[in-house]
Motif scaffolding. Structure first.
Motif, PDB file in Angstrom:
ATOM      1  N   LYS A  60       0.472  -5.810  -3.263  1.00 41.82           N
ATOM      2  CA  LYS A  60      -0.817  -6.572  -2.829  1.00 41.82           C
ATOM      3  C   LYS A  60      -1.360  -5.985  -1.529  1.00 41.82           C
TER       4      LYS A  60
ATOM      5  N   PRO B  20       0.937 -14.332   2.980  1.00 42.73           N
ATOM      6  CA  PRO B  20       0.357 -13.232   2.192  1.00 42.73           C
ATOM      7  C   PRO B  20       0.110 -11.773   2.885  1.00 42.73           C
ATOM      8  N   SER B  21      -0.007 -11.066   2.169  1.00 46.78           N
ATOM      9  CA  SER B  21      -0.019  -9.505   2.765  1.00 46.78           C
ATOM     10  C   SER B  21      -1.590  -9.465   3.591  1.00 46.78           C
ATOM     11  N   TRP B  22      -1.630  -8.821   4.457  1.00 38.20           N
ATOM     12  CA  TRP B  22      -3.267  -8.613   5.228  1.00 38.20           C
ATOM     13  C   TRP B  22      -3.419  -7.486   5.751  1.00 38.20           C
TER      14      TRP B  22
ATOM     15  N   ARG C 105       4.755  -8.419  -2.765  1.00 40.23           N
ATOM     16  CA  ARG C 105       3.987  -8.140  -1.569  1.00 40.23           C
ATOM     17  C   ARG C 105       3.531  -6.966  -1.036  1.00 40.23           C
TER      18      ARG C 105
END
Ligand SMILES: NC(=O)c1ccc[n+]([C@@H]2O[C@H](COP(=O)([O-])OP(=O)(O)OC[C@H]3O[C@@H](n4cnc5c(N)ncnc54)[C@H](OP(=O)(O)O)[C@@H]3O)[C@@H](O)[C@H]2O)c1
Length: 369
Positions: A85, A39-41, A82
């Protein structure tokens, strides 16, 4: 204070380790698989940007952890998701404007769809990249003693968001400009649409090597994930300004062509005392492989928009207006942004190195005369 976020992604497997030291020692196929699903962060907190007249901004680098090839190959909507996000994470942290780094601004329609779906205004940062790239190309020409007015310039990626505007800005300063891309129909159509207003001779070709063999000056801004500029094709004393991320110029050029000046064109020195602090390991500095106090021009555009409280979709899509390029260039200068010192292949270019490059170019010209 208006705040920003900037979406980044690793350009190579080496970059993945820079972003996530835990990836060290893992095989490439495993890393690629993890990236597909990661996941994006929030990667880093960016602080300390301060204009000469005391205005400040801060922001966040947010990761959309796909490699360039994955950005191009995975289903478009999955890639958009992605990136969006990542922007949402930035907006939740307090960002009011977002920039799209490297392939996150290339994929699909160059940011247009992402901007439509984003909770905050989005820019690709390409306008300031264009200004910085053209400036870097001619700085390199000056350093190498190239007489630009009588030079042949080649723009590789000439139909792209960045390349198309670079053609128009380079043309008034050279004798002939050659436009290069792969899609011949699009290239010819674009060349036809601008040739009348170009104040120098112009031509177009899909044969990169043939074009580069004629060039005194080369600017590359492609979305290729492979090398595009090879050492065999470059003329003695040529200047190559590299804007593409990942890079277009083969690393063999660094070894095999000491007579050619390659410069990374899109790096800027940021005003103030900028710091990039890792979010997951507070206190640790985030290393993107750039010298301290510098940022990519596309990041710098996003920072300038925040400093100017201009939360707007400043640059999107292809067909960038030159007025926008001039406007952001002037705002960046006013806010204290400057071209970073010359660098290539991850190393600074010293005055001595330029003198050696010029001497090697003279030698090679003499040998082939
Ligand atoms: N340094 C910075 O601050 C900065 C900022 C933003 C973007 N960038 C980088 O700049 C590059 C260009 O971005 P963009 O937004 O202008 O992309 P774009 O609009 O997608 O344009 C890409 C151009 O490259 C051409 N191209 C693609 N593959 C090629 C190949 N193998 N050989 C020759 N031409 C090729 C495309 O035409 P055809 O498909 O017809 O070949 C098109 O003309 C990207 O690498 C991006 O990551 C750098």
């Amino acid at each position: 204070m208006t705040k920003f976020c900037f979406v980044i992604h690793p350009l190579s497997f080496e970059d993945v380790v820079r972003y996530e030291p835990g990836a060290k020692g893992k095989g490439r196929p495993i890393i690629a698989k993890i990236m597909e699903w990661m996941p994006s962060w929030a990667v880093a907190h960016v602080t300390g940007i301060r204009t000469p007249d005391g205005r400040e901004t801060e922001g966040w680098f947010v990761g959309a952890g796909l490699l360039p090839q994955q950005m191009l190959e995975l289903p478009r909507d999955r890639v958009y998701e992605r990136i969006l996000k990542a922007i949402e994470i930035g907006a939740d942290l307090g960002a009011q404007v977002a920039g799209l780094g490297a392939f996150t601004g290339v994929v699909g329609d160059g940011g247009v769809t992402i901007a439509q779906r984003s909770p905050i205004p989005v820019t690709t940062g390409n306008s300031l990249t264009i200004a910085a790239g053209v400036r870097s190309l001619f700085r390199g020409a000056d350093e190498m003693g190239v007489d630009a007015q009588h030079a042949v310039a080649v723009v590789v990626g000439a139909t792209g968001s960045i390349g198309a505007a670079c053609v128009e800005l380079i043309a008034p300063r050279v004798e002939h400009v050659i436009l290069v891309a792969r899609n011949e129909t699009r290239l010819r159509k674009f060349h036809e649409s601008i040739r009348e207003r170009l104040p120098c001779g112009s031509s177009c070709t899909t044969d990169i090597a043939a074009a580069v063999r004629r060039a005194d000056l080369v600017l590359t801004a492609t979305s290729s994930t492979q090398d595009v500029i090879e050492p065999e094709d470059l003329r003695p004393g040529a200047v190559v300004c590299e804007l593409s991320l990942p890079h277009d110029v083969s690393r063999r050029v660094a070894v095999e062509r000491p007579d050619v000046l390659v410069v990374e064109g899109g790096n800027m020195r940021v005003p103030g005392a900028m710091r990039w602090t890792r979010m997951r390991e507070p206190g640790g500095t985030f290393d993107m492989g750039l010298p301290p106090g510098t940022a990519l021009a596309c990041m710098s555009e996003t920072m300038v928009l925040a400093l100017e409280d201009r939360c707007e979709p400043f640059t999107l899509g292809r067909g960038i207006e030159l007025e926008k390029v001039r406007e952001i260039d002037a705002l960046a200068a006013q806010d204290g942004f400057e071209l970073a010192d010359m660098r290539a292949f991850d190393l600074p270019i010293s005055r001595e190195a330029i003198a050696r490059t010029r001497a090697a170019a003279d030698e090679r010209r003499a040998a082939s005369a």
